[in-house]
Motif scaffolding. Sequence first.
Motif, mmCIF file in Angstrom:
data_model
loop_
_atom_site.group_PDB
_atom_site.id
_atom_site.type_symbol
_atom_site.label_atom_id
_atom_site.label_comp_id
_atom_site.label_asym_id
_atom_site.label_seq_id
_atom_site.Cartn_x
_atom_site.Cartn_y
_atom_site.Cartn_z
ATOM 1 N N MET A 122 -19.577 -18.745 -37.205
ATOM 2 C CA MET A 122 -20.831 -17.794 -37.516
ATOM 3 C C MET A 122 -21.034 -17.951 -39.248
ATOM 4 O O MET A 122 -19.993 -18.493 -39.905
ATOM 5 C CB MET A 122 -20.538 -16.561 -37.070
ATOM 6 N N CYS A 123 -22.167 -17.573 -39.631
ATOM 7 C CA CYS A 123 -22.314 -17.702 -41.085
ATOM 8 C C CYS A 123 -21.451 -16.871 -42.175
ATOM 9 O O CYS A 123 -20.743 -15.898 -41.418
ATOM 10 C CB CYS A 123 -23.980 -17.550 -41.233
ATOM 11 N N ALA A 124 -21.598 -17.337 -43.355
ATOM 12 C CA ALA A 124 -20.888 -16.395 -44.178
ATOM 13 C C ALA A 124 -21.096 -15.094 -44.468
ATOM 14 O O ALA A 124 -20.193 -14.149 -44.439
ATOM 15 C CB ALA A 124 -21.048 -16.859 -45.656
ATOM 16 N N ASP A 125 -22.386 -14.810 -44.126
ATOM 17 C CA ASP A 125 -22.730 -13.283 -44.322
ATOM 18 C C ASP A 125 -22.369 -12.430 -43.076
ATOM 19 O O ASP A 125 -21.782 -11.377 -43.160
ATOM 20 C CB ASP A 125 -24.443 -13.148 -44.255
ATOM 21 N N CYS A 126 -22.121 -13.187 -41.788
ATOM 22 C CA CYS A 126 -21.862 -12.764 -40.786
ATOM 23 C C CYS A 126 -20.097 -12.323 -40.773
ATOM 24 O O CYS A 126 -19.686 -11.233 -40.465
ATOM 25 C CB CYS A 126 -21.913 -13.159 -39.505
ATOM 26 N N ASN A 127 -19.505 -13.235 -41.574
ATOM 27 C CA ASN A 127 -18.134 -13.057 -41.827
ATOM 28 C C ASN A 127 -17.976 -11.711 -42.608
ATOM 29 O O ASN A 127 -16.708 -11.121 -42.446
ATOM 30 C CB ASN A 127 -17.242 -14.135 -42.400
ATOM 31 N N ARG A 128 -18.725 -11.738 -43.539
ATOM 32 C CA ARG A 128 -18.436 -10.233 -44.426
ATOM 33 C C ARG A 128 -18.898 -9.084 -43.858
ATOM 34 O O ARG A 128 -18.109 -8.152 -43.480
ATOM 35 C CB ARG A 128 -19.592 -10.734 -45.383
ATOM 36 N N ARG A 129 -20.019 -9.182 -42.520
ATOM 37 C CA ARG A 129 -20.367 -8.064 -41.882
ATOM 38 C C ARG A 129 -19.406 -7.638 -40.911
ATOM 39 O O ARG A 129 -19.309 -6.363 -40.573
ATOM 40 C CB ARG A 129 -21.755 -8.324 -41.229
ATOM 41 N N LEU A 130 -18.742 -8.519 -40.477
ATOM 42 C CA LEU A 130 -17.851 -8.251 -39.233
ATOM 43 C C LEU A 130 -16.806 -6.994 -39.507
ATOM 44 O O LEU A 130 -16.832 -5.962 -38.705
ATOM 45 C CB LEU A 130 -16.818 -9.311 -38.888
ATOM 46 N N ASP B 181 -28.817 -8.438 -36.667
ATOM 47 C CA ASP B 181 -29.825 -8.660 -37.476
ATOM 48 C C ASP B 181 -29.843 -10.157 -38.024
ATOM 49 O O ASP B 181 -31.083 -10.571 -38.749
ATOM 50 C CB ASP B 181 -30.163 -7.812 -38.743
ATOM 51 N N CYS B 182 -28.971 -10.811 -37.946
ATOM 52 C CA CYS B 182 -28.657 -12.244 -38.609
ATOM 53 C C CYS B 182 -29.674 -13.064 -38.068
ATOM 54 O O CYS B 182 -30.093 -13.285 -36.948
ATOM 55 C CB CYS B 182 -27.390 -12.655 -38.539
ATOM 56 N N LYS B 183 -30.372 -14.068 -38.959
ATOM 57 C CA LYS B 183 -31.427 -14.772 -38.586
ATOM 58 C C LYS B 183 -30.804 -16.446 -38.322
ATOM 59 O O LYS B 183 -31.826 -17.095 -38.122
ATOM 60 C CB LYS B 183 -32.742 -14.709 -39.301
ATOM 61 N N GLU B 184 -29.948 -16.714 -38.854
ATOM 62 C CA GLU B 184 -29.267 -18.090 -38.906
ATOM 63 C C GLU B 184 -28.970 -18.462 -37.625
ATOM 64 O O GLU B 184 -28.617 -17.899 -36.694
ATOM 65 C CB GLU B 184 -27.832 -17.963 -39.414
ATOM 66 N N PRO B 185 -29.490 -19.691 -37.440
ATOM 67 C CA PRO B 185 -29.670 -20.425 -36.023
ATOM 68 C C PRO B 185 -28.132 -20.417 -35.496
ATOM 69 O O PRO B 185 -27.907 -20.115 -34.234
ATOM 70 C CB PRO B 185 -30.192 -21.558 -36.048
ATOM 71 N N GLN B 186 -27.246 -20.765 -36.300
ATOM 72 C CA GLN B 186 -25.865 -20.983 -35.781
ATOM 73 C C GLN B 186 -25.372 -19.675 -35.125
ATOM 74 O O GLN B 186 -24.296 -19.744 -34.584
ATOM 75 C CB GLN B 186 -24.929 -21.375 -37.175
ATOM 76 N N CYS B 187 -25.730 -18.482 -35.670
ATOM 77 C CA CYS B 187 -25.058 -17.393 -34.971
ATOM 78 C C CYS B 187 -25.826 -16.786 -34.018
ATOM 79 O O CYS B 187 -25.305 -15.962 -33.231
ATOM 80 C CB CYS B 187 -25.331 -16.013 -36.057
ATOM 81 N N GLN B 188 -27.169 -17.279 -33.560
ATOM 82 C CA GLN B 188 -27.751 -16.741 -32.333
ATOM 83 C C GLN B 188 -27.152 -16.621 -31.139
ATOM 84 O O GLN B 188 -27.205 -15.892 -30.351
ATOM 85 C CB GLN B 188 -29.318 -17.462 -32.214
HETATM 86 ZN ZN LIG Z 1 -24.976 -14.927 -39.252
#
Ligand SMILES: [Zn+2]
Length: 421
Positions: free
Chosen positions: A190-198, A207-214
Motif C-alpha cells: 500500500m501507499c506511503a500515506d496508508c503506511n503512516r495511517r495504519l 478514504d485513500c484514493k490511490e489505485p494500488q490501495c483499492q
Molecule cells: Zn493508500
Amino acid sequence: MNTDRIRGMYDILPDEIGWWRLAEQAMIDTARRFNYREIRFPIVEYTELFARGMGEATDVVGKEMYTFTDRKERSLSLRPEGTASVVRAYLNQGWHTQAPFQKLFYIGPMFRYEKPQKGRCRQFHQFGIEALGSLDPSLDAEVISFAWSMMDQLGIGGLWLRLNSIGCSEDRERFRAVLHAHFSRSIAHMCADCNRRLDENPMRILDCKEPQCQPFIDTAPGSADHLCPECALHFAHVRSLLDLLGLGYEIDSRLVRGIDYYTRTVFELMSKDLGSQDTLLGGGRYDGLVETFGGPSIPGLGFAGGFERLVIILQERANAKLTETSLDLFLATLGEAGRRYAFSLAQRLRRDGFSVDIDHRNRALRKQLTLANALHARHLLVIGDDEARAARGKIKQMDSGEELEISLEADTIADVLRKGG
Ligand SMILES: [Zn+2]
Ligand SMILES: [Zn+2]
C-alpha cells in the motif's frame, strides 16, 4: 504591482453572481422551512480549535490549513470548515447550559491549501447546518432531509444517499483494531500515506484514493457490522425514518469520512444526474465534539457542502441564461440643467425602491442610449434643459417603443414605472 490572483482563489464576477444568489437563497429558504437559524462566525480562529476538533493527524489539519502567528505570537488559522467554530460559539455563548438544543446554519468562505481543480479552490464557499442537543434518530433524518430539500429546490435530481454508521467511540476503537488487523497483512503493497495511517488511524485508509490501495480497501470489513446494540438500534431507526420519508439510500460500509469527530451516522448526498457521480455534500454525527472542547456530553450532527460545485451544476444544467436584473429606468441627459434635474430625480425614485441609473461620463446622447440598451432598462427618459424647465417630458417603454408625455414629478414617473411591468 502584481495583480495576479493567489492560486486557487477566485474573483466571483458580477456575471456569475446570479447563480451564487440562487444557490445561497436555496439554503436560506430551506433553513426557514426547517427552522434553522443563521450564525456567522469569524474567519480566523485559534489553530488549536481545528487541531483538537478535526484531529491533528487529519490531512486538513496536518497539510491544508493556512496557519500563521499573530503579533502576540499566537497560532491562528483561517477556518478550514465550520463545525468546530459553531461548537466553539455554542460553548462560548453558554448555550450548553441555557439552551442546549440549537439548530443553526451558515454560509461563507473556508480555506484549505489543496491542489486546485475544477470545483475545488483554496478559498471555497460552504453551506452547512449543525443541530446540537439531541441523540434522537429523528434529528439525523431531519438533517438529511434538509439537504435533500435544498437540492430539490435547486432542481438537482437523481438524488441518492451513501449512508453508514461508525458507532460510538467504543465501537470505533474496536473497529480500528479490526481494520488494523486487516490492513497489516497487505500494508507492504500500500501507499506511503496508508503506511503512516495504519498506526495513526487505520479508518483513514478507507478514504485513500490511490489505485494500488483499492483492492485492500474493497475487501475491508464494514463499520456497520461492528456496532454495539445501542448504536445498531440507532442506525436502524435512522434508516426506518428515511424509508418513511421516501429518501433513497445505499449503505456504504466503507464510508467513514476523514475527520476525527464523526460518530454514528455519516452520509454523503450524491446526484445521478451529473455525468460523474458527484458528491453534493457530506456530514454526520459528532456526539463527542462538545466534550472534546471542554463542554458537557452533548450530541450533535450536521452537514456541509461547497457552493462552487453547486454553481457549476446549475450553470451546466441551465438551458437559458440566468435572467439579468434589469433597470427600471435610465435617465439620459442633455445640458447642465437637465443633468441636475435627472440627478435629483434619480435619487427620489431610488428612495421609492426603483432601480435607476444615469450617465456619469457626460457623453453624447447616442452613447447614453446605447448604455440604456446594454443595461436592459425597461424605461427611458431623456431630460434636456427644456424638459427640466417645463418639468414635462416623454417616457419611453423600451419593449413596446411606446412613448408617453408626462409631468416629470417623481410620483407621476413612479406610477408609470409601476404600471409598466
Ligand atoms: Zn493508500
Ligand atoms: Zn456504540
